[in-house]
Design a protein around this motif. Structure first.
Motif, PDB file in Angstrom:
ATOM      1  N   LEU A 232       5.530  -1.766  27.097  1.00 32.08           N
ATOM      2  CA  LEU A 232       6.595  -1.872  26.107  1.00 32.08           C
ATOM      3  C   LEU A 232       7.321  -0.539  26.032  1.00 32.08           C
ATOM      4  N   HIS A 233       8.642  -0.571  26.089  1.00 30.09           N
ATOM      5  CA  HIS A 233       9.463   0.636  26.021  1.00 30.09           C
ATOM      6  C   HIS A 233      10.419   0.505  24.840  1.00 30.09           C
ATOM      7  N   GLY A 234      10.351   1.484  23.947  1.00 31.79           N
ATOM      8  CA  GLY A 234      11.201   1.480  22.766  1.00 31.79           C
ATOM      9  C   GLY A 234      12.206   2.618  22.804  1.00 31.79           C
ATOM     10  N   PHE A 235      13.377   2.379  22.224  1.00 32.34           N
ATOM     11  CA  PHE A 235      14.457   3.364  22.190  1.00 32.34           C
ATOM     12  C   PHE A 235      14.979   3.461  20.759  1.00 32.34           C
ATOM     13  N   SER A 236      15.304   4.677  20.343  1.00 33.67           N
ATOM     14  CA  SER A 236      15.856   4.892  19.012  1.00 33.67           C
ATOM     15  C   SER A 236      17.059   5.812  19.114  1.00 33.67           C
ATOM     16  N   ASP A 237      17.979   5.654  18.176  1.00 33.74           N
ATOM     17  CA  ASP A 237      19.181   6.476  18.148  1.00 33.74           C
ATOM     18  C   ASP A 237      19.773   6.397  16.748  1.00 33.74           C
ATOM     19  N   ALA A 238      20.700   7.282  16.468  1.00 45.23           N
ATOM     20  CA  ALA A 238      21.331   7.308  15.149  1.00 45.23           C
ATOM     21  C   ALA A 238      22.745   7.851  15.283  1.00 45.23           C
ATOM     22  N   SER A 239      23.587   7.430  14.364  1.00 46.66           N
ATOM     23  CA  SER A 239      24.936   7.969  14.220  1.00 46.66           C
ATOM     24  C   SER A 239      25.135   8.286  12.739  1.00 46.66           C
ATOM     25  N   GLU A 240      26.315   8.740  12.387  1.00 44.57           N
ATOM     26  CA  GLU A 240      26.577   9.044  10.989  1.00 44.57           C
ATOM     27  C   GLU A 240      26.652   7.786  10.135  1.00 44.57           C
ATOM     28  N   PHE A 308       7.929   5.609  24.007  1.00 42.68           N
ATOM     29  CA  PHE A 308       9.018   5.808  23.063  1.00 42.68           C
ATOM     30  C   PHE A 308      10.048   6.749  23.684  1.00 42.68           C
ATOM     31  N   HIS A 309      11.320   6.421  23.480  1.00 42.13           N
ATOM     32  CA  HIS A 309      12.400   7.216  24.064  1.00 42.13           C
ATOM     33  C   HIS A 309      13.429   7.538  22.991  1.00 42.13           C
ATOM     34  N   THR A 310      13.927   8.762  23.003  1.00 40.00           N
ATOM     35  CA  THR A 310      14.995   9.188  22.113  1.00 40.00           C
ATOM     36  C   THR A 310      15.831  10.241  22.823  1.00 40.00           C
ATOM     37  N   ASP A 311      17.098  10.346  22.447  1.00 41.68           N
ATOM     38  CA  ASP A 311      17.972  11.338  23.070  1.00 41.68           C
ATOM     39  C   ASP A 311      18.103  12.597  22.227  1.00 41.68           C
ATOM     40  N   SER A 312      17.307  12.705  21.161  1.00 41.16           N
ATOM     41  CA  SER A 312      17.349  13.871  20.275  1.00 41.16           C
ATOM     42  C   SER A 312      16.206  14.826  20.630  1.00 41.16           C
ATOM     43  N   THR A 313      16.566  15.983  21.157  1.00 38.81           N
ATOM     44  CA  THR A 313      15.542  16.986  21.463  1.00 38.81           C
ATOM     45  C   THR A 313      14.951  17.590  20.201  1.00 38.81           C
ATOM     46  N   ILE A 314      15.727  17.599  19.128  1.00 32.09           N
ATOM     47  CA  ILE A 314      15.213  18.130  17.852  1.00 32.09           C
ATOM     48  C   ILE A 314      14.095  17.252  17.322  1.00 32.09           C
ATOM     49  N   VAL A 315      14.274  15.931  17.394  1.00 33.16           N
ATOM     50  CA  VAL A 315      13.233  15.000  16.933  1.00 33.16           C
ATOM     51  C   VAL A 315      11.975  15.160  17.777  1.00 33.16           C
ATOM     52  N   LEU A 316      12.125  15.332  19.077  1.00 34.69           N
ATOM     53  CA  LEU A 316      10.958  15.539  19.941  1.00 34.69           C
ATOM     54  C   LEU A 316      10.215  16.811  19.570  1.00 34.69           C
ATOM     55  N   ALA A 317      10.969  17.854  19.186  1.00 36.43           N
ATOM     56  CA  ALA A 317      10.327  19.099  18.760  1.00 36.43           C
ATOM     57  C   ALA A 317       9.574  18.913  17.453  1.00 36.43           C
ATOM     58  N   TRP A 318      10.144  18.160  16.538  1.00 37.12           N
ATOM     59  CA  TRP A 318       9.443  17.878  15.279  1.00 37.12           C
ATOM     60  C   TRP A 318       8.170  17.080  15.518  1.00 37.12           C
ATOM     61  N   GLY A 351      21.813  10.297  26.589  1.00 32.34           N
ATOM     62  CA  GLY A 351      22.537   9.495  25.610  1.00 32.34           C
ATOM     63  C   GLY A 351      23.232   8.292  26.207  1.00 32.34           C
ATOM     64  N   ASN A 352      23.778   8.423  27.431  1.00 35.24           N
ATOM     65  CA  ASN A 352      24.470   7.293  28.055  1.00 35.24           C
ATOM     66  C   ASN A 352      23.512   6.242  28.598  1.00 35.24           C
ATOM     67  N   GLU A 353      22.206   6.522  28.622  1.00 34.54           N
ATOM     68  CA  GLU A 353      21.199   5.552  29.070  1.00 34.54           C
ATOM     69  C   GLU A 353      20.407   4.968  27.908  1.00 34.54           C
ATOM     70  N   ASN A 354      20.749   5.329  26.700  1.00 34.56           N
ATOM     71  CA  ASN A 354      20.019   4.865  25.526  1.00 34.56           C
ATOM     72  C   ASN A 354      20.677   3.603  24.983  1.00 34.56           C
ATOM     73  N   PRO A 355      20.041   2.426  25.123  1.00 36.35           N
ATOM     74  CA  PRO A 355      20.663   1.184  24.624  1.00 36.35           C
ATOM     75  C   PRO A 355      20.751   1.125  23.110  1.00 36.35           C
ATOM     76  N   GLY A 376      18.407  -3.639  29.677  1.00 34.82           N
ATOM     77  CA  GLY A 376      17.745  -2.352  29.555  1.00 34.82           C
ATOM     78  C   GLY A 376      18.338  -1.318  30.493  1.00 34.82           C
ATOM     79  N   PRO A 377      18.005  -0.035  30.305  1.00 34.19           N
ATOM     80  CA  PRO A 377      18.536   1.028  31.167  1.00 34.19           C
ATOM     81  C   PRO A 377      18.043   0.906  32.601  1.00 34.19           C
ATOM     82  N   GLU A 378      18.764   1.524  33.495  1.00 40.43           N
ATOM     83  CA  GLU A 378      18.482   1.365  34.924  1.00 40.43           C
ATOM     84  C   GLU A 378      17.159   1.989  35.338  1.00 40.43           C
ATOM     85  N   PHE A 379      16.765   3.077  34.683  1.00 36.00           N
ATOM     86  CA  PHE A 379      15.554   3.763  35.144  1.00 36.00           C
ATOM     87  C   PHE A 379      14.282   2.953  34.876  1.00 36.00           C
TER      88      PHE A 379
END
Length: 457
Positions: A232-240, A308-318, A351-355, A376-379
């Motif tokens: 299972l592969h999960g993706f998360s993202d956020a906008s304003e 789990f996948h995210t495009d935020s490096t700050i979240v990964l650091a936390w 970011g361009n591969e994050n559904p 899903g993303p190509e990779f």
């Protein structure tokens, strides 16, 4: 035949009955007493055909007429058959683990003369979603959301609720309705008040676009084979405006064939109170962790098989650091994420591969069909299902702002020397005036009713 019949007569007969036949000469004077039969007349005619046929029909054979598979088929028919109003029998197929056997069975049946096989493709309404049994796909029943006449707040909210998407497959489309609803609440309108013109125009555009959802179809079949490798592969993202999470299943067959299928998604609108984008990204990561935990329990698989996948490096650091290092908002969410998952399961994605990005800003129906949302993303179709170089980044400035700050106050344990006042002034008269002002100020503070004025003290 050792014994054809029993003794005759079967019980003792009263001898007085024989007096009735005095005028006749009986061949057996002891016929009133039970005894074996001496001679059977006509056996040469009846034994060979009639009696042999008689005993074969009456006796129960000890030979079992059915094999084990035939018995199983008989039991399956008894347990699953039904009969409709027209008198037709309906029997379920006894599916096996291998689909090839079922295919061979159907092909062999169709080769028989006058054989026909028809599968109804009538839709079945399941939890508001249409299911096509023949093609084995899900679809959505589209109702025109365009409202003629006055569009009020009550009417708009009721129309938005007609789009039922329990698994979030249409999240990039339904998030636009959620954002429109949040925007409507900002106006603080009553239920029967007319919505503002900008919302009315935006709703008309959205209601026309949602009609194309009828072409949306998603396969119900998730696994190629039970023996395949499954993840299972999960993706998360956020906008304003919103944050979202989406989960895909990835299965690899023994021949190396890779299948990626959308499983579930979920979106939430951002709160009205302004929150920084890294914090919204963290809320999306928490949403993904909770959604993944729910999905793993539904599939009855360990969560260790998920990524789990995210495009935020700050979240990964936390997530890669201990929760106590951060402020309360970040610390509480990081602690929950680390409870539901391991930091080693989190990976960075471009970011361009994050559904999940599509579900945070919304897209049109036509753009959704050609995007990475369904497949899903190509990779994920590569041998390595995540980027190996995705590691926890080094801490940067935005991360340091969320560090838990400890403030300390240092009090000087040193009082000024009384002689310092004499060293500041070289004139004795000026020193007297300064001392008088200070003493008068202290006295007036202590005795507000009896204040001293002037230079007299």
């Amino acid at each position: 035949m050792p014994k054809i019949t029993c003794d005759l007569p079967q019980c003792q007969v009263d001898a007085s009955v024989l007096k009735t036949f005095k005028q006749f000469q009986l061949p057996d004077v002891n016929c009133h007493q039970p005894g074996p039969i001496d001679v059977l007349l006509g056996t040469d005619v009846f034994v060979e055909f009639e009696l042999d046929k008689f005993w074969q029909l009456e006796e129960i054979s000890n030979i079992k007429p059915y094999t084990r598979e035939e018995t199983a088929c008989e039991n399956h028919f008894i347990q699953t058959f039904s009969r409709d109003s027209t008198g037709r029998f309906a029997v379920k197929f006894p599916f096996r683990k291998s689909s090839n056997e079922l295919t061979n069975l159907i092909q062999g049946y169709l080769r028989l003369p006058n054989a026909s096989l028809s599968i109804d493709d009538d839709t079945v309404n399941t939890l508001g979603i249409l299911w096509y049994p023949a093609s084995y796909v899900f679809s959505f029943k589209v109702i025109s959301l365009f409202h003629e006449g006055t569009l009020t707040k009550r009417t708009l909210l009721s129309t938005i609720a007609k789009t039922f998407d329990p698994l979030g497959w249409l999240s990039p489309i339904t998030i636009q309705s959620k954002l429109l609803m949040q925007k409507l609440w900002k106006y603080q309108l009553q239920g029967d008040e007319i919505v503002p013109p900008d919302i009315s125009i935006e709703w008309k555009t959205l209601s026309k676009d949602i009609l194309f959802v009828k072409d949306f179809k998603i396969s119900r079949y998730l696994f190629l084979d039970p023996d395949n490798q499954f993840q299972l592969h999960g993706f998360s993202d956020a906008s304003e405006k919103a944050y979202a999470a989406v989960i895909y299943c990835r299965s690899v067959s023994n021949t190396g064939q890779i299948k990626v299928q959308l499983v579930i998604a979920k979106t939430k609108v951002a709160p009205l109170k302004t929150i920084s984008l890294p914090r919204l990204e963290l809320c999306g990561a928490l949403l993904l962790s909770e959604l993944m935990d729910f999905t793993c329990k539904a599939f009855d698989i360990p969560i260790s098989q998920s990524h789990f996948h995210t495009d935020s490096t700050i979240v990964l650091a936390w997530i890669g650091s201990h929760a106590s290092r951060w402020k309360i908002f970040v610390a509480n969410r990081v602690a929950k994420i680390q409870t539901l998952s391991s930091p080693t399961q989190w990976h960075h994605v471009n970011g361009n591969e994050n559904p999940a990005d599509l579900a945070t800003r919304g897209v049109s129906s036509s753009a959704l069909f050609t995007s990475v949302w369904l497949c899903g993303p190509e990779f994920l179709y590569n041998e390595c299902s995540f980027h190996p170089e995705s590691s926890v980044p080094t801490l940067n400035d935005p991360v340091s702002k969320e560090r838990c700050c400890v403030q300390s106050t240092i009090a000087a344990n040193h009082l000024p020397n009384s002689n310092d006042l004499f060293q500041k002034y070289s004139s004795l008269s000026k020193l007297k005036h300064v001392a008088t002002y200070c003493l008068r100020f202290v006295n007036n503070c202590r005795n507000s009713k009896d204040k001293v004025t002037g230079f007299k003290y």
